[in-house]
Structures are given as structure tokens and as C-alpha cells.
Scaffold this motif. Structure first.
Motif, mmCIF file in Angstrom:
data_model
loop_
_atom_site.group_PDB
_atom_site.id
_atom_site.type_symbol
_atom_site.label_atom_id
_atom_site.label_comp_id
_atom_site.label_asym_id
_atom_site.label_seq_id
_atom_site.Cartn_x
_atom_site.Cartn_y
_atom_site.Cartn_z
ATOM 1 N N ALA A 1 4.606 77.011 9.130
ATOM 2 C CA ALA A 1 3.270 77.164 9.811
ATOM 3 C C ALA A 1 3.442 78.522 10.436
ATOM 4 O O ALA A 1 2.283 79.248 10.594
ATOM 5 N N TYR A 2 4.549 78.734 11.037
ATOM 6 C CA TYR A 2 4.767 80.235 11.731
ATOM 7 C C TYR A 2 4.430 81.421 10.655
ATOM 8 O O TYR A 2 3.999 82.391 10.786
ATOM 9 N N TYR B 1 3.461 76.460 16.646
ATOM 10 C CA TYR B 1 3.119 75.519 15.604
ATOM 11 C C TYR B 1 4.488 74.512 15.604
ATOM 12 O O TYR B 1 5.358 74.865 15.952
ATOM 13 N N ASP B 2 4.345 73.536 14.513
ATOM 14 C CA ASP B 2 5.148 72.360 14.359
ATOM 15 C C ASP B 2 6.477 72.890 13.542
ATOM 16 O O ASP B 2 7.363 71.838 13.389
ATOM 17 N N LYS C 1 -5.480 75.490 13.257
ATOM 18 C CA LYS C 1 -4.677 74.539 13.936
ATOM 19 C C LYS C 1 -3.258 75.009 14.346
ATOM 20 O O LYS C 1 -2.480 75.633 13.589
ATOM 21 N N GLY C 2 -3.013 74.517 15.339
ATOM 22 C CA GLY C 2 -1.630 74.709 15.902
ATOM 23 C C GLY C 2 -0.625 73.465 16.209
ATOM 24 O O GLY C 2 -0.965 72.593 15.783
ATOM 25 N N LYS C 3 -0.078 73.630 17.192
ATOM 26 C CA LYS C 3 1.024 72.381 17.559
ATOM 27 C C LYS C 3 0.116 71.270 17.810
ATOM 28 O O LYS C 3 -0.861 71.260 18.444
ATOM 29 N N HIS D 1 0.898 81.865 9.554
ATOM 30 C CA HIS D 1 0.146 82.521 10.441
ATOM 31 C C HIS D 1 0.745 83.578 11.090
ATOM 32 O O HIS D 1 0.734 83.990 12.483
#
Ligand code: BGC
Length: 349
Positions: A61-62, A56-57, A298-300, A65
Motif C-alpha cells: 500500500a505504501y 498503511y497496513d 483509504k489508509g490504515k 501511494h
């Protein structure tokens, strides 16, 4: 070496991101949140930069999730402990029952989801060390434990991850890194076409529910877990085989039989990018996990991730070894130093 901000831990404390790079243009980015491998960038066979780990960015976000443990350092005990209870020196310790009544990855809010402190940035060794103090009974485990993880990137494109831990009481020490690799790039989608080779003849069979090894050691030969020669990860992933059905794909522990010596555990290749991953460890085994339980999200860089978009090669002790005397126990005696090393090396075919 570059150090930059990476958001916060949700409590207002700043997370940092350290970039290690080498002359080949390979870059590894490590976040202090969870001592996490956030990016692993390298040139593919056409000179295109690929980031081969999911992530993740930002730190936020880490945390959002956190159940996936993308790239995180996992401990004090990686994988599962049956019934979420351990007995050490005649005393029973209750752990968090966060997975079907069992303990998984030591529970939430542990070392994987907390801020580590940068201990050392060594330009000569091209390494960064991070440390974490885990207090007595934190996550239920006995002993005040000092933990240190060092990430070093060599000119040979090796990312070496070295763990050290010491406790003032007898306890458990079993650390791993939970990177999800996708050699087509983190946004490369289904990993079924990538090929894997595994240097293990046996795996520990799982019970139908709860992903706990029964104690049975099963030969890989003749089963879909046989990766003795390079084989597409997806070739047999949907076979009608009990061990795959129980966990929706690969999520099993392989035995290395290496007597604690540093040895190769697996290799993986992606023909499209030519990226070749070699994985080594001194641990007794490792978990192959094909992201079976990753939901679409959604990820990076806006990439969409879902199940089977990555594979993990998590070096560790046999899951639940503390309850299975035939397997090496991850017990660490007071004052003793736990040390372990895992290397992920990249080549080009
Ligand atoms: C385990 C999986 C689990 C995943 C994410 C892996 O190490 O083997 O069963 O779903 O981690 O927590």
C-alpha cells in the motif's frame, strides 16, 4: 522489540516492521520499506490509544501511494531542486524532473520506496538502525553513499531519528522524515482545529509556480505564517495570501537560525486528545506541509484520508539551497560524515 512481516516490495522481497515500545505504552513501528515510521501510538488524556501518524497496513500500500511519502525517510535530497539539475565540482548532474520540471524528494524509486536493511536492534537503547547503499548516480546523484537511519524511543516519549551518510564523491546530503501527524489520531480527519507554535521568525517565499523559493526571506510577522503563539492551523489557512494560494495551504520552509545547534522547531496540540507534540532538530529549517495534495483514499485500518488530514514538520535545508548561495548548502564532501538528528516528543496536557 518485535519484528514481523509487512508484505513485500513488489519484487518479492519481504518488508519488515519493527516495534519499539516503552513503559508508558507508547509504540513506534518502523518499516524497512523506506525506513518509514508506520505508526506512532500513545495514550491520550483519557487513556485511549491513538495512532498519531498517517500510514498503511502493508508495504504494497505504501508503494501504491508512493507520491505522498507517508512517514518515509526522504533523501538523498528532501524537497525541491530547481530544474532538476545540480552542479558539483563543475559537473552537471541530471535528476528526475518529477514535479513541474523540478526534482521533488529526489524522484521516485529512491530511498523512500526501497527496502532498507536492518543494521542493528539495540534493546538497551531501545533503537533500531536501518542502512541503505545508494550507488553512484543512483537517482542522478554522484558518489556511492552509505546511509544509516536510527530510530530510538525513550521512556520520556521521545522518538529520536538520527541520520548518518558518507559518500566517496562530493555530493548532496539532506535527509528528512515525512511523517504526517494528526494528534486526534490518524483517522481524526481535518487538522484545522489543532494548534501549532513555530520557533521561526522567517520563511523562504515561494515562486507562484513550482514551489521553488525565490531567494526572498520574508518575516512571518503579520502574515498567516505567524505561529509565534499557539494558533489553530486552520484559522488562516484559506486567507487571501499569495504564499498560501500558490500551494493550497501551508507548504513553506521556515528558517531556524540555530547555527546547527539542536533546537526546538515547533509544537502542536490537540485539545480533544490532550496530545502535545514537541519537535526538535539541528537542521537549518523545516517544511510545514498540511497535506494539501492528498486525494481521498483509504489508509490504515480502513481510515479515509484526504487533504488537510495531517501536517508534516520536515526538518531539512532550505529547498533548492544548492542554487541559492545565501542559504547553507547541503553539499557533503567525499569522505565527510553527514549527521543530523530530529526528535518528536509526546506529552499530555
Ligand atoms: C512537499 C509537498 C509535496 C509533498 C508530497 C512535501 O514535503 O513540500 O509539496 O506535495 O511533500 O510529496
Amino acid at each position: 522489540m518485535i519484528k514481523e512481516g509487512f508484505g513485500t516490495d513488489g519484487l518479492g522481497n519481504a518488508a519488515e516492521l519493527v516495534t519499539l515500545s516503552n513503559k508508558n505504552g507508547t509504540q513506534v513501528k518502523i518499516s524497512t520499506l523506506g525506513a518509514t515510521v508506520a505508526s506512532f501510538l500513545c495514550k491520550d488524556k483519557n487513556g485511549i490509544m491513538r495512532d498519531i501518524v498517517l500510514g498503511y497496513d502493508s508495504a504494497e500500500a505504501y508503494l501504491e501511494h508512493n507520491g505522498y511519502y507517508f512517514g518515509a525517510t526522504v533523501g538523498r535530497n528532501a524537497n525541491r531542486i530547481k530544474g532538476a539539475k545540480i552542479t558539483i565540482g563543475g559537473v552537471e548532474y541530471q535528476l528526475e524532473a518529477n514535479s513541474d520540471g523540478n526534482n521533488l524528494h529526489s524522484g521516485g524509486n529512491g530511498v523512500s520506496h526501497r527496502l532498507w536493511e536492518i543494521d542493528d536492534m539495540d534493546e538497551e537503547k531501545n533503537s533500531v538502525s536501518m542502512k541503505f547503499f545508494s550507488a553512484d548516480l543512483e537517482q542522478g546523484f554522484p558518489g556511492n553513499m552509505k546511509i544509516k537511519v536510527t530510530f530510538a524511543l525513550s521512556e520520556e516519549n521521545e522518538l529520536a531519528i538520527s541520520y548518518e551518510a558518507v559518500s566517496d564523491k562530493d555530493t548532496i546530503a539532506n535527509f528528512t522524515n515525512h511523517s504526517y501527524f494528526n494528534l486526534a489520531g490518524h483517522d481524526g480527519g481535518y487538522i484545522g482545529g489543532q494548534k501549532l507554535k513555530i520557533y521561526a521568525k522567517h520563511f523562504t517565499a515561494l515562486a507562484p509556480v513550482g514551489s521553488i523559493p525565490t531567494g526572498e526571506v520574508r518575516a512571518v510577522k503579520g502574515t498567516p505564517l505567524d505561529f509565534g503563539e499557539f494558533k489553530e492551523i486552520g484559522r488562516e489557512i484559506d486567507s487571501d495570501y499569495d504564499q498560501l494560494k500558490y500551494v493550497r495551504g501551508y507548504d513553506q520552509n521556515f528558517l531556524l537560525e540555530n547555527d546547527g545547534k539542536f533546537t526546538i522547531m515547533a509544537e502542536a496540540i490537540c485539545e480533544e486528545t490532550g496530545i502535545h507534540l514537541y519537535a526538535y532538530t539541528d537542521c537549518p529549517g523545516f517544511q510545514l506541509y498540511t497535506a494539501n495534495f492528498v486525494d481521498e483514499h483509504k489508509g490504515k485500518d480502513g481510515a479515509v484520508y484526504k487533504e488537510r488530514h495531517g501536517f508534516c514538520l520536515e526538518s531539512q535545508y532550505v529547498p533548492d539551497a544548492c542554487h541559492n548561495p545565501q542559504f547553507q548548502n547541503p553539499l557533503l564532501f567525499a569522505g565527510e560524515v553527514y549527521k543530523s538528528r530530529t526528535v518528536y516528543k509526546l506529552g499530555l496536557d
